[in-house]
Scaffold this motif. Structure first.
Motif, PDB file in Angstrom:
ATOM      1  N   ARG A 253      91.022  24.389  51.860  1.00 60.54           N
ATOM      2  CA  ARG A 253      89.612  23.822  52.105  1.00 60.54           C
ATOM      3  C   ARG A 253      88.855  24.815  52.858  1.00 60.54           C
ATOM      4  O   ARG A 253      87.481  25.002  52.727  1.00 60.54           O
ATOM      5  N   ARG A 256      87.091  26.752  50.081  1.00 59.52           N
ATOM      6  CA  ARG A 256      85.989  25.953  49.598  1.00 59.52           C
ATOM      7  C   ARG A 256      84.696  26.195  50.515  1.00 59.52           C
ATOM      8  O   ARG A 256      83.597  26.169  50.262  1.00 59.52           O
ATOM      9  N   HIS A 257      85.098  25.825  51.889  1.00 63.18           N
ATOM     10  CA  HIS A 257      83.931  25.917  52.855  1.00 63.18           C
ATOM     11  C   HIS A 257      84.256  27.064  53.743  1.00 63.18           C
ATOM     12  O   HIS A 257      84.400  26.484  55.244  1.00 63.18           O
ATOM     13  N   MET A 261      84.505  25.853  58.134  1.00 68.04           N
ATOM     14  CA  MET A 261      85.899  25.884  58.434  1.00 68.04           C
ATOM     15  C   MET A 261      86.025  27.070  59.731  1.00 68.04           C
ATOM     16  O   MET A 261      86.677  26.741  60.669  1.00 68.04           O
TER      17      MET A 261
ATOM     18  N   GLU B 274      75.292  23.399  52.875  1.00 69.25           N
ATOM     19  CA  GLU B 274      76.203  23.220  51.720  1.00 69.25           C
ATOM     20  C   GLU B 274      75.941  21.945  50.947  1.00 69.25           C
ATOM     21  O   GLU B 274      75.846  22.045  49.704  1.00 69.25           O
ATOM     22  N   ARG B 295      83.379  17.702  46.282  1.00 72.01           N
ATOM     23  CA  ARG B 295      82.850  18.407  47.107  1.00 72.01           C
ATOM     24  C   ARG B 295      82.261  17.660  48.374  1.00 72.01           C
ATOM     25  O   ARG B 295      82.243  17.726  49.549  1.00 72.01           O
ATOM     26  N   GLU B 298      84.166  15.497  50.441  1.00 69.91           N
ATOM     27  CA  GLU B 298      84.907  16.579  51.159  1.00 69.91           C
ATOM     28  C   GLU B 298      84.023  16.637  52.567  1.00 69.91           C
ATOM     29  O   GLU B 298      84.414  16.895  53.666  1.00 69.91           O
TER      30      GLU B 298
END
Lengths: 387, 387
Positions: A253, A256-257, A261, B274, B295, B298
């Motif tokens: 995760r 991806r971000h 995060m 995002e 995505r 999430e």
């Protein structure tokens, strides 16, 4: 003559998962204990075996000392005052000794614990016949540091009769090790933990050894003296979890971000620091005990939200949260998440009736409830009769 | 001759609460509409009244135009092409007209909506006898922008027959306003919203006017063209909430934990950015539609965790989350929290059976489920018969 040692479990108060990504985490000893008793056989007994009884998991082992010596003496021990890692060769030889005992398949996950026992015993005491009995209040594999408490309590009994530590053997009741002796003990316990877990952080054995509160970040541990008596309800959801997979999912995760995060981990870092300062600060200072407890509850609730943001909560955890919240008690998962244990602060002025009610309701969901103080003493030993 | 306008509701996709503290938020039009029809009375009818029928809330009002003129003409309207705020004096005069209608006590919360109607009507059209009928698919007070859709659809009908906008009145079916006319319409709708809400952000009327997706931060709105058809399940928990108190509670938490909360708001800012980039980016680019949906899910789940960290979730919201998660559909609260509505992305390839199942289960909990596309068109009008 018998010697006993007891070592506490641990809980993570804040910062699990985020600590892997550089944030501060805070752990505390949890006053449920693993108790280890050691009795060397006297010559008159004519009993040349080493016996291990793991009462709480219903396992018994017995080796002849001759067989152990034959298998392990070429490894060069005992090493007593020089904590030594179990080499690949030693792991292989010890595994053979464990296998000879017809280890029950259903409990095979505990085999590494028995290996750790054989390594610590022979490395510290060599090849003496004795009987070791271990009992524990800590559930196994629930993230409460049961394996560390096992290694710490075992090591404490093994070192007590060596020349490497200085203890007043005539003192009655529970007795603490001196600081430098604790360092030796902790290093040995860590070697046991490595056999059980592969690459442990060293946090669990350190908390079990020294007790109290420990702040840790990037492998650095800072001891904190608690100025708040804190009682916690730990609810074991009994849902098994795969810690490695959960840690990996947070890392994925994060890939991806990364920006979001990274801010989440920063928030956790601030929460851990604030929480440890709060526990460390004298009471009362600006805040009364009740206000400090409310702050702690709020920080725990915030940390739980951030853990949900990381995706490591679980339906069983949410059930616990919802149940305790009915009694206005916020909770957070502790440890890896995805099941495992949930932590609920029990304020000092909370009535026993409420505690009973919430516990009953949680247990009716099939959960196991443990209530204990946190931030108490580390490992202690007792010569002769224990109190 | 009758004219109709329909204006969509709005949902907040990301960033609620954090936007108050400087983070980016993302809102989208929600394709459930408020429909407003306006018919001026012809001279032959000999009907000198202004009638307002609010069908979905069961309210009817009727004033003689003479009474309205007598009460409001000294205020100086109509202002038509110069959107004008309702002065304190005007609020007082209009309130008197509303009170004369024996407003039912139980629905007194809707009185400001009727005031907004009188202000917009007389400011744009002056004192003409007419009948206005409003129906809506949007629940009132659920954070879905029902009041803005009311103001926008009403203003659209009022402006349509003025010289300030250019419309092809012979065109069949639903028809969009030109961009500059939309700006005028949006400003008037905002004046109506101010009467209803005091200090609205202007977001709701802007989304209802222009449709699509809007990114907003510190009062600046950026229009975003969606490149993903997105269908959402909106679950209304029917739990009323106090938006002001919730906003205040987040601010208080921020004062107690400034560093941690500032990181939380940063995390939300990154999530909003995002999410809006993802919706704006052409499909397929690097990611397939399914991957983009995953995505988005999430990001919504992460945002929900951060909202929990801010303390604005609620037992009813958690029940919705748990229910949708059983079908592997993550959700987040939308709007103020503490009850209100919950948002669940319905992936394009999700079977209708699953949607039916989750909807049935949520409705059995006493919740109201609405399914609609998001990011669709803004306000549209229709002369004569609507399609």
């Amino acid at each position: 003559m018998e010697i006993k040692a007891r070592a506490p479990g641990k809980i993570i108060l804040a910062g699990e998962h985020a600590v892997v990504h550089g944030s501060t985490a805070v752990a505390a000893s949890f006053d449920l204990f693993t108790l280890c008793s050691l009795r060397f056989h006297s010559d008159s007994e004519n009993d040349d075996t080493l016996n291990l009884s793991l009462k709480s998991v219903g396992l018994e082992f017995s080796w002849s000392v001759g067989r152990i010596r034959e298998t392990l003496s070429h490894l060069g021990g005992p090493f007593l005052s020089t904590p030594t890692s179990c080499s690949t060769e030693a792991v292989r030889c010890i595994a053979a000794l464990v296998e000879e005992q017809n280890f029950p398949e259903a409990k095979i996950g505990l085999a590494t614990g028995v290996s750790a026992f054989l390594w610590l015993y022979t490395s510290i005491q060599g090849f003496k016949p004795a009987t070791v009995v271990v009992t524990s209040d800590l559930p196994v594999g629930a993230g409460l540091g049961s394996s560390a408490a096992f290694c710490v309590s075992l090591t404490a009994t093994l070192l007590a009769y060596s020349d490497s530590v200085s203890l007043d053997k005539n003192q009655q009741g529970w007795l603490a090790y001196g600081d430098s002796d604790l360092d030796l003990l902790n290093k040995w316990a860590f070697e046991g933990e490595k056999i059980i877990h592969g690459k442990p952080s060293g946090l669990d054995n350190t908390v079990s050894t020294y007790g109290n509160i420990i702040k840790f970040r990037s492998g650095n541990l800072t001891h904190i003296k608690s100025n708040m008596p804190l009682k916690m309800l730990v609810t074991n959801t009994n849902v098994g979890r795969n810690t490695k997979a959960l840690v990996a999912s947070v890392s994925e995760r994060t890939l991806r971000h990364p920006d979001a995060m990274s801010s989440v981990f920063n928030a956790v870092d601030f929460i851990s620091k604030e929480l440890s300062s709060l526990i460390e600060s004298p009471t009362p200072d600006d805040l009364s005990m009740t206000e400090k407890e409310e702050r702690l509850q709020e920080l725990m609730e915030m940390n739980q939200g951030l853990l949900q943001c990381m995706g490591v909560s679980h339906a069983s955890i949410e059930t616990v949260l919802r149940t305790t919240l009915k009694y206005k008690l916020p909770s957070k998962l502790t440890g890896a998440g995805g099941g495992g244990c949930v932590l609920t602060l029990l304020p000092a002025l909370l009535s026993g009736t409420i505690v009973d009610k919430v516990t009953t309701e949680l247990e009716s969901c099939g959960f196991q409830c443990l209530v204990a103080g946190i931030g108490g003493k580390g490992v202690e030993i007792c010569f002769g009769e224990s109190s």
